[in-house]
Design a protein around this motif. Structure first.
Motif, PDB file in Angstrom:
ATOM      1  N   THR A 129      -7.018  11.796  -5.656  1.00 33.62           N
ATOM      2  CA  THR A 129      -6.047  12.859  -4.973  1.00 33.62           C
ATOM      3  C   THR A 129      -4.622  12.754  -5.212  1.00 33.62           C
ATOM      4  O   THR A 129      -3.914  13.515  -4.462  1.00 33.62           O
ATOM      5  N   HIS A 130      -4.081  11.746  -5.962  1.00 35.88           N
ATOM      6  CA  HIS A 130      -2.611  11.381  -6.245  1.00 35.88           C
ATOM      7  C   HIS A 130      -2.310  12.472  -7.134  1.00 35.88           C
ATOM      8  O   HIS A 130      -3.258  13.075  -8.036  1.00 35.88           O
ATOM      9  N   LYS A 131      -1.131  13.079  -7.157  1.00 36.83           N
ATOM     10  CA  LYS A 131      -0.576  14.109  -8.015  1.00 36.83           C
ATOM     11  C   LYS A 131      -0.188  13.584  -9.549  1.00 36.83           C
ATOM     12  O   LYS A 131      -0.034  14.124 -10.504  1.00 36.83           O
ATOM     13  N   GLU A 139       3.051   6.228  -1.607  1.00 33.22           N
ATOM     14  CA  GLU A 139       3.014   7.437  -1.927  1.00 33.22           C
ATOM     15  C   GLU A 139       1.388   7.794  -2.324  1.00 33.22           C
ATOM     16  O   GLU A 139       1.078   9.207  -2.466  1.00 33.22           O
ATOM     17  N   PHE A 140       0.566   6.895  -2.472  1.00 29.40           N
ATOM     18  CA  PHE A 140      -0.777   6.957  -2.570  1.00 29.40           C
ATOM     19  C   PHE A 140      -1.735   7.603  -1.528  1.00 29.40           C
ATOM     20  O   PHE A 140      -2.845   7.954  -1.570  1.00 29.40           O
ATOM     21  N   THR A 141      -1.107   6.944  -0.353  1.00 28.15           N
ATOM     22  CA  THR A 141      -1.789   7.020   0.886  1.00 28.15           C
ATOM     23  C   THR A 141      -1.304   8.181   2.035  1.00 28.15           C
ATOM     24  O   THR A 141      -1.787   7.948   2.992  1.00 28.15           O
ATOM     25  N   HIS A 142      -0.225   8.465   1.515  1.00 28.69           N
ATOM     26  CA  HIS A 142       0.606   9.659   2.471  1.00 28.69           C
ATOM     27  C   HIS A 142       0.818  10.904   1.858  1.00 28.69           C
ATOM     28  O   HIS A 142       1.286  11.004   0.653  1.00 28.69           O
ATOM     29  N   GLY A 143       0.176  11.847   2.341  1.00 25.28           N
ATOM     30  CA  GLY A 143       0.221  13.184   1.928  1.00 25.28           C
ATOM     31  C   GLY A 143       1.787  13.672   1.976  1.00 25.28           C
ATOM     32  O   GLY A 143       2.755  13.190   2.567  1.00 25.28           O
ATOM     33  N   LYS A 144       2.025  14.775   1.335  1.00 28.12           N
ATOM     34  CA  LYS A 144       3.346  15.549   1.487  1.00 28.12           C
ATOM     35  C   LYS A 144       3.925  15.664   2.755  1.00 28.12           C
ATOM     36  O   LYS A 144       4.984  15.686   3.011  1.00 28.12           O
ATOM     37  N   SER A 165      -0.030  -4.146   6.889  1.00 23.00           N
ATOM     38  CA  SER A 165       0.174  -3.014   5.800  1.00 23.00           C
ATOM     39  C   SER A 165       0.221  -1.888   6.423  1.00 23.00           C
ATOM     40  O   SER A 165       1.137  -0.985   5.888  1.00 23.00           O
ATOM     41  N   LYS A 166      -0.556  -1.362   7.440  1.00 25.66           N
ATOM     42  CA  LYS A 166      -0.456  -0.060   7.954  1.00 25.66           C
ATOM     43  C   LYS A 166       0.983   0.252   8.683  1.00 25.66           C
ATOM     44  O   LYS A 166       1.767   1.179   8.807  1.00 25.66           O
ATOM     45  N   SER A 167       1.418  -0.989   9.401  1.00 22.50           N
ATOM     46  CA  SER A 167       2.745  -0.874  10.130  1.00 22.50           C
ATOM     47  C   SER A 167       3.883  -0.800   8.965  1.00 22.50           C
ATOM     48  O   SER A 167       4.809   0.176   9.263  1.00 22.50           O
ATOM     49  N   ALA A 168       3.841  -1.284   7.703  1.00 23.64           N
ATOM     50  CA  ALA A 168       4.550  -1.130   6.802  1.00 23.64           C
ATOM     51  C   ALA A 168       4.885   0.196   6.458  1.00 23.64           C
ATOM     52  O   ALA A 168       5.917   0.934   5.995  1.00 23.64           O
ATOM     53  N   ARG A 169       3.754   0.882   6.151  1.00 22.34           N
ATOM     54  CA  ARG A 169       3.733   2.225   5.686  1.00 22.34           C
ATOM     55  C   ARG A 169       4.237   3.273   6.698  1.00 22.34           C
ATOM     56  O   ARG A 169       4.929   4.083   6.285  1.00 22.34           O
ATOM     57  N   LEU A 170       3.968   3.009   7.986  1.00 23.69           N
ATOM     58  CA  LEU A 170       4.587   3.612   9.059  1.00 23.69           C
ATOM     59  C   LEU A 170       6.111   3.700   9.184  1.00 23.69           C
ATOM     60  O   LEU A 170       6.851   4.592   9.222  1.00 23.69           O
ATOM     61  N   LEU A 171       6.691   2.396   8.748  1.00 21.26           N
ATOM     62  CA  LEU A 171       8.100   2.327   8.703  1.00 21.26           C
ATOM     63  C   LEU A 171       8.607   2.618   7.442  1.00 21.26           C
ATOM     64  O   LEU A 171       9.876   2.766   7.075  1.00 21.26           O
TER      65      LEU A 171
END
Length: 323
Positions: free
Chosen positions: A217-219, A251-256, A298-304
């Motif tokens: 699903t990545h661009k 960028e692979f796990t968070h949409g625009k 890992s999820k915390s790092a992505r949130l931040l």
């Protein structure tokens, strides 16, 4: 030996392209390869050359965007002694070096207009004129050109010659972007993992089903080159492991939408008139992220919006309890 085996994939779009390329390779026709950056235009050009009657002759590659405008003409067509300051001897051009073989002009969209007219002359007559000479020479060279931009738009803006475009575009071959052939991502990843496993003497990692879904699903703005770089990084950092979505870059796990929301929140933040305690604010944000994710680093790092390693460093820095 299949000269097109270097082009990995089984999607209908790619297979159709390779069928056309095989037919083109058997002829001596000029080819224009179109495609986004990182799709493998040079790989395709090399495969065409290896599958052609010129396979045992020179294959010369020039990236037209890599040379200063003042050197392009001399590089391609050569120059005579005294043609310009610093021309202390005659210099052979790439057309002479490629005589009997193939010249691949990558990023031909960057070719200056003055050089475009000389290239057109060669395609029409087989003649080249060195810089500083009045006597042309003839060579037998097949030209394969490639572009990562829309040449028709450049024609409209006066940046590219229409007559040259028609000469180059005898047989256009367009490489699909990676997001247009997402079914090839898994087979490409396995190919790259096997290659880097051997190159670095490490056990190959594998993607979980959820990670593969994120990849598909990545661009892929960098196309196959971006996937190759990702696979090399993961081959070294996560050798022998099963790669989950949380192991992939942000960028692979968070949409625009979520990325834009994060950016908006960050840019809208205003420093209070009374100031603040930056360390305390950072510690508070990390604490909130850990609480929201039940301690998942890992999820915390992505949130931040930071890497997991950076988060671990800052947890230690602030003396925060880890879960």
């Amino acid at each position: 030996m299949d000269n097109f085996s270097s082009i990995i994939g089984q999607s209908p779009a790619l297979e159709a392209l390779i069928r056309s390329a095989r037919m083109v390779a058997a002829t001596d026709v000029t080819v224009l390869i179109k495609g986004e950056t990182g799709t493998g235009k040079e790989v395709l050009a090399s495969a065409i050359q290896k599958d052609s009657p010129r396979a045992n002759k020179p294959f010369i590659v020039l990236n037209c965007a890599a040379l200063p405008e003042g050197l392009v003409e001399s590089e391609i067509f050569g120059h005579k002694k005294g043609a310009f300051t610093g021309a202390t001897s005659d210099k052979q051009g790439l057309f002479q070096a490629a005589d009997g073989g193939t010249l691949f002009l990558d990023e031909i969209n960057s070719l200056p207009l003055t050089i475009q007219s000389k290239l057109l002359r060669f395609l029409e007559s087989g003649e080249c004129l060195p810089v500083g000479s009045t006597k042309p020479y003839r060579v037998n060279v097949r030209v394969i050109a490639a572009t990562n931009s829309d040449l028709e738009k450049q024609i409209e803006s006066g940046e590219f010659r229409r007559d040259l475009y028609f000469r180059l575009n005898v047989v256009p071959l367009e490489l699909p972007a990676l997001h247009e052939r997402s079914e090839d991502i898994e087979i490409l990843a396995k190919h790259f993992f096997a290659h880097f496993s051997e190159a670095h003497s490490l056990q190959s990692p594998t993607f979980s089903k959820h990670a593969l879904k994120a990849l598909k699903t990545h661009k892929w703005p960098g196309n196959v080159r971006e996937l190759r770089n990702l696979c090399e990084r993961l081959s070294i950092l996560l050798a022998g492991r099963v790669i989950e979505p949380e192991n992939l870059p942000h960028e692979f796990t968070h949409g625009k939408e979520s990325s834009n929301a994060t950016t908006t929140t960050a840019t809208d933040f205003r420093l209070p008139e009374t100031g603040l305690q930056l360390d305390a604010l950072e510690a508070n944000m990390i604490h909130q992220a850990l609480a929201r994710t039940n301690g998942n680093r890992s999820k915390s790092a992505r949130l931040l919006g930071i890497s997991r390693d950076t988060l671990l460093y800052r947890i230690q820095k602030h003396g925060l309890a880890t879960h």
